[in-house]
Design a protein around this motif. Structure first.
Motif, PDB file in Angstrom:
ATOM      1  N   HIS A 135      -4.585   5.715  11.159  1.00 55.80           N
ATOM      2  CA  HIS A 135      -5.490   6.131  10.089  1.00 55.80           C
ATOM      3  C   HIS A 135      -6.035   7.527  10.334  1.00 55.80           C
ATOM      4  O   HIS A 135      -7.051   7.909   9.743  1.00 55.80           O
ATOM      5  N   ALA A 147     -12.546  13.755  14.244  1.00 53.58           N
ATOM      6  CA  ALA A 147     -12.308  13.557  12.809  1.00 53.58           C
ATOM      7  C   ALA A 147     -11.796  12.143  12.588  1.00 53.58           C
ATOM      8  O   ALA A 147     -11.364  11.474  13.519  1.00 53.58           O
ATOM      9  N   GLY A 148     -11.895  11.726  11.330  1.00 57.90           N
ATOM     10  CA  GLY A 148     -11.332  10.421  10.972  1.00 57.90           C
ATOM     11  C   GLY A 148     -12.315   9.280  11.139  1.00 57.90           C
ATOM     12  O   GLY A 148     -13.503   9.497  11.393  1.00 57.90           O
ATOM     13  N   THR A 177     -16.972  -2.743  16.746  1.00 57.71           N
ATOM     14  CA  THR A 177     -17.663  -3.384  15.629  1.00 57.71           C
ATOM     15  C   THR A 177     -18.526  -2.375  14.874  1.00 57.71           C
ATOM     16  O   THR A 177     -19.299  -1.649  15.471  1.00 57.71           O
ATOM     17  N   THR A 178     -18.370  -2.332  13.572  1.00 64.86           N
ATOM     18  CA  THR A 178     -19.195  -1.426  12.782  1.00 64.86           C
ATOM     19  C   THR A 178     -20.086  -2.188  11.816  1.00 64.86           C
ATOM     20  O   THR A 178     -20.772  -1.607  11.021  1.00 64.86           O
ATOM     21  N   LEU A 179     -20.039  -3.495  11.873  1.00 61.59           N
ATOM     22  CA  LEU A 179     -20.888  -4.267  10.965  1.00 61.59           C
ATOM     23  C   LEU A 179     -22.350  -4.218  11.419  1.00 61.59           C
ATOM     24  O   LEU A 179     -22.606  -4.185  12.600  1.00 61.59           O
TER      25      LEU A 179
ATOM     26  N   ARG B 160     -14.522  -7.785  14.217  1.00 64.26           N
ATOM     27  CA  ARG B 160     -15.676  -7.309  13.448  1.00 64.26           C
ATOM     28  C   ARG B 160     -16.430  -8.444  12.753  1.00 64.26           C
ATOM     29  O   ARG B 160     -17.450  -8.200  12.122  1.00 64.26           O
ATOM     30  N   LEU B 301      -7.707  -0.384   3.573  1.00 61.81           N
ATOM     31  CA  LEU B 301      -8.534  -0.152   4.757  1.00 61.81           C
ATOM     32  C   LEU B 301      -8.532   1.318   5.160  1.00 61.81           C
ATOM     33  O   LEU B 301      -9.453   1.794   5.800  1.00 61.81           O
ATOM     34  N   SER B 302      -7.483   2.012   4.790  1.00 59.67           N
ATOM     35  CA  SER B 302      -7.396   3.426   5.151  1.00 59.67           C
ATOM     36  C   SER B 302      -8.173   4.305   4.189  1.00 59.67           C
ATOM     37  O   SER B 302      -8.582   5.405   4.560  1.00 59.67           O
ATOM     38  N   ALA B 306     -15.434   4.964   5.930  1.00 59.10           N
ATOM     39  CA  ALA B 306     -15.529   4.301   7.236  1.00 59.10           C
ATOM     40  C   ALA B 306     -16.814   3.491   7.386  1.00 59.10           C
ATOM     41  O   ALA B 306     -16.838   2.451   8.036  1.00 59.10           O
ATOM     42  N   GLU B 309     -16.246   0.051   5.866  1.00 58.76           N
ATOM     43  CA  GLU B 309     -14.971  -0.652   6.022  1.00 58.76           C
ATOM     44  C   GLU B 309     -15.131  -2.000   6.732  1.00 58.76           C
ATOM     45  O   GLU B 309     -14.379  -2.930   6.454  1.00 58.76           O
ATOM     46  N   GLY B 310     -16.096  -2.101   7.635  1.00 54.37           N
ATOM     47  CA  GLY B 310     -16.314  -3.384   8.301  1.00 54.37           C
ATOM     48  C   GLY B 310     -16.664  -4.470   7.297  1.00 54.37           C
ATOM     49  O   GLY B 310     -16.162  -5.597   7.366  1.00 54.37           O
ATOM     50  N   TYR B 311     -17.520  -4.117   6.345  1.00 52.75           N
ATOM     51  CA  TYR B 311     -17.923  -5.093   5.329  1.00 52.75           C
ATOM     52  C   TYR B 311     -16.739  -5.464   4.439  1.00 52.75           C
ATOM     53  O   TYR B 311     -16.548  -6.627   4.088  1.00 52.75           O
ATOM     54  N   MET B 313     -13.553  -5.206   5.220  1.00 57.04           N
ATOM     55  CA  MET B 313     -12.559  -5.899   6.036  1.00 57.04           C
ATOM     56  C   MET B 313     -12.841  -7.400   6.116  1.00 57.04           C
ATOM     57  O   MET B 313     -11.958  -8.226   6.002  1.00 57.04           O
ATOM     58  N   TRP B 367      -2.851   9.604   5.062  1.00 56.54           N
ATOM     59  CA  TRP B 367      -3.944   9.784   6.026  1.00 56.54           C
ATOM     60  C   TRP B 367      -3.440   9.857   7.473  1.00 56.54           C
ATOM     61  O   TRP B 367      -4.193  10.159   8.376  1.00 56.54           O
ATOM     62  N   ASN B 439     -13.709  16.157   8.269  1.00 59.99           N
ATOM     63  CA  ASN B 439     -12.499  15.505   8.762  1.00 59.99           C
ATOM     64  C   ASN B 439     -11.531  16.450   9.462  1.00 59.99           C
ATOM     65  O   ASN B 439     -10.327  16.203   9.476  1.00 59.99           O
TER      66      ASN B 439
END
Lengths: 179, 488
Positions: A135, A147-148, A177-179, B160, B301-302, B306, B309-311, B313, B367, B439
């Motif tokens: 990604h 980046a990214g 984990t990003t939640l 996650r 997802l890409s 960001a 994305e967890g939510y 996913m 991407w 980015n």
């Protein structure tokens, strides 16, 4: 009323209360025995399947080479073999880290897993960057996110030089984990 | 002789009850349930192909992390019909996904999920979910580098999930990382657990089809009324119903035959997916991607920001699943005809467009950096030496070309820089390269003296041709004027 109607299809109405009680007892006993049998077979079965949840893997120091195998300033992929793999693991017992020799006796080891979704990052020597093919996560040479989508820097393993060997402490790469 | 066979058949039929067992095939169905109704049986046929080819492949496949890849090489390159069989299994899976999707869309558009067939729809949605999981686990059994890294990605995603994420991730991996336990659990899930559950659900689904009957094609202005529907349906069958076998089933047989032919032709002429490198996690030159039927999810997802994305996913599959499961609960009566349900047409069309667009993006993955980018040719660079040439080399070596396009060469992760000098001035270019941007990494600390000048010199030549001519003309005229002035 409803109960007697329901029972009328399977139970003779002439049964005495003692007989009904006896039938109820055996009904409950049968259900209890079925439950017991299910538990006898089911508990070890489920335990066997979910055992990896609870497998405690000790973090071990593994030798990854001698200091002179690595040039100062260079970042190279080093193959690390699980010291205690399952006998049939084969090549899946191997993994890789990005190792950089900073000074004579100082090393940095980065996880090869992108902190976004775990894909293998590649080191671009000329660009001084780690890049992820999945990604497009990019990291600077110190592992910081450039980046990214990665939410955090590349994971670093502990490295030491002892008895003329470069050793790395195996660790679980934390899930990002990003939640 | 014929009478002997008849006697044997009659004896077997009496003892085994074969005619009784097959009698549901002759149930009475609406006479106008024709070509739109073939997708369910086509899905079933694709499933049968999967079971048959899967069992055959299991004769040679060893579900060991260390040996599976070798057995796949053997099946593909050495075993008689092995390559063909792998192809059948792959295209059978593809056909099953396509057919189950078409079946669901048809059922939805015909309003066939409404009373009394709510649970027929619900079991079908469960079968759709199992089909997709079968597809994913099947890709992992193709135990190559892509498969191994896909397991890691799956574990990261599962990780996650709040609270239990770490446990689920360890369950997927069979430990803290890929190893001996990883493949065998996916094999057990793909070959025993899911097919077992699917057999049960297919049985339940078919039972419900027989119990509630095949839905009649919808008629605009004739809504479903739960109080009267069953009596009306019985009346319809009495009046004009036909036995499913053979009056209606022949269309299913024709479509299923075409499906088998398509799978066979694809398996024979195109062949199975090529095996990637061995599943060695120390090989880092890997680019894991899911098979085509999950590429849309990869694309999604890409593309999502960001921070959410967890939510997405975790939440999106749950939300879509709940929506699909509960559609017939809050919408179980009323109009069935699609012409009276424009929102239903919109939902299907938007879903197809969305999945198609995400699939396209997932297929092309703009991407992702292009690690295969080659140095730009002299023709593109427009110089064979000097700072412009050096700058073009640096543009490749510093990884800029991995993310940016120059006249069609390079990556698509960042903006196309073919005409960047039309947009950015010299100073803008310097600032962007040194400090980075949205980015984009900052290259200032990693550039050696002179490299920045060379990069900018190269990028300043990236102009549209007419601008370049205008500039050359301006330069020439100013030079002429300067020369004239000098001569004066």
């Amino acid at each position: 009323m409803n109960t007697s109607l329901t029972e009328s299809s399977s139970t003779p109405l002439t049964e005495s209360p003692e007989e009904i009680s006896r039938r109820r007892f055996f009904e409950k006993l049968s259900i209890a025995l079925i439950g017991l049998c299910t538990a006898i077979v089911g508990v070890p079965l489920v335990g066997f399947i979910i055992a990896p949840f609870f497998r405690n893997v000790p973090e071990k120091w593994v030798t990854i080479g001698k200091p002179d195998d690595f040039q100062i300033g260079k970042t190279v992929a080093v193959t690390v073999t699980d010291p205690s793999p399952l006998p049939w693991a084969g090549i899946t017992a191997k993994s890789a880290v990005w190792l950089r020799r900073v000074t004579e006796d100082s090393f940095i080891a980065f996880s090869a897993n992108c902190m976004h979704l775990g894909c293998p990052v590649r080191w671009l020597e000329e660009a001084d960057l780690f890049m992820c093919p999945c990604h497009g996560g990019v990291y600077y040479s110190d592992g910081q996110v450039a980046a990214g989508p990665p939410p955090r820097p590349l994971f670093r393993y502990e490295v030491r030089v002892t008895n003329g060997e470069v050793q790395m402490k195996q660790a679980i790469v934390p899930i990002s984990t990003t939640l | 002789m014929i009478s002997l066979f008849k006697t044997i058949w009659n004896w077997l039929d009496d003892r085994l009850g074969i005619s009784v067992l097959l009698s549901p095939a002759k149930h009475i169905a609406p006479h106008d349930a024709k070509w739109w109704y073939v997708f369910g049986s086509a899905t079933l046929v694709a499933f049968i192909v999967q079971v048959a080819t899967g069992v055959a492949l299991a004769f040679s496949y060893i579900s060991s992390s260390s040996q599976a890849y070798e057995t796949l090489l053997f099946i593909t390159n050495s075993a008689p019909f092995g390559r063909f069989l792998r192809g059948l299994h792959y295209y059978g899976a593809s056909a099953m996904v396509l057919m189950v999707g078409a079946h669901m869309a048809q059922t939805f558009l015909f309003g066939a999920y409404k009373f009394p067939r709510e649970m027929t729809w619900t079991t079908g949605i469960m079968l759709l979910a199992f089909t997709l999981v079968m597809g994913f686990t099947g890709q992992l059994l193709r135990w190559d580098s892509t498969a191994a890294w896909s397991v890691v990605v799956a574990a990261e995603q599962a990780g996650r999930i709040p609270i239990i994420g770490g446990w689920v991730a360890r369950f997927i991996l069979g430990g803290n990382s890929i190893g001996g336990a990883t493949l065998s659990r996916f094999f057990a899930i793909h070959v025993f657990v899911l097919p077992g559950i699917m057999f049960a659900f297919i049985g339940l689904h078919l039972w419900l089809v027989f119990r509630h009957g095949i839905s009649e094609p919808p008629v605009a202005g004739k809504p479903v009324n739960p109080a009267t529907y069953r009596a009306e349906y019985e009346e319809l069958l009495k009046k004009s119903g036909k036995p499913f076998w053979p009056d209606l089933a022949w269309r299913d047989v024709i479509i299923s035959t075409l499906l088998i032919v398509a799978i066979t032709v694809a398996a024979f002429f195109v062949g199975p997916p090529v095996l990637d490198k061995p599943p060695d996690p120390s090989i880092l030159a890997a680019d894991p991607k899911p098979d085509w039927y999950l590429l849309w999810y990869f694309g999604l997802l890409s593309l999502i920001p960001a921070r959410i994305e967890g939510y997405v996913m975790i939440g999106m599959p749950i939300l879509i699943g709940l929506l699909l499961l509960f559609v017939p609960i809050w919408n179980h009566k009323g109009e069935r005809a699609a012409s009276r349900r424009p929102w239903a047409i919109a939902v299907v069309c938007l879903s197809v467009i969305m999945i198609g667009a995400l699939w396209w993006e997932g297929q092309h993955s703009p991407w992702s950096p292009n690690f295969e980018a080659q140095p730009l040719s002299e023709k593109v660079v427009g110089a064979s030496s000097g700072p412009i040439f050096t700058g073009a080399q640096l543009f490749h070596d510093k990884g800029c070309l991995n993310c940016h396009l120059i006249q069609g060469d390079g990556g698509r992760r960042g903006p196309d820089l073919t005409y960047i000098a039309d947009k950015l001035t010299h100073d803008n270019l310097v600032i962007r390269i040194v400090n980075g941007g949205t980015n984009m990494p900052a290259f200032g600390p990693s550039l050696k003296p002179g490299e920045l000048d060379a990069l900018v010199a190269f990028l300043e030549t990236r102009k549209r041709p007419f601008r370049r001519q205008e500039q050359q003309a301006d330069t020439a005229s100013s030079k002429t004027a300067a020369t004239r002035d000098w001569h004066r």
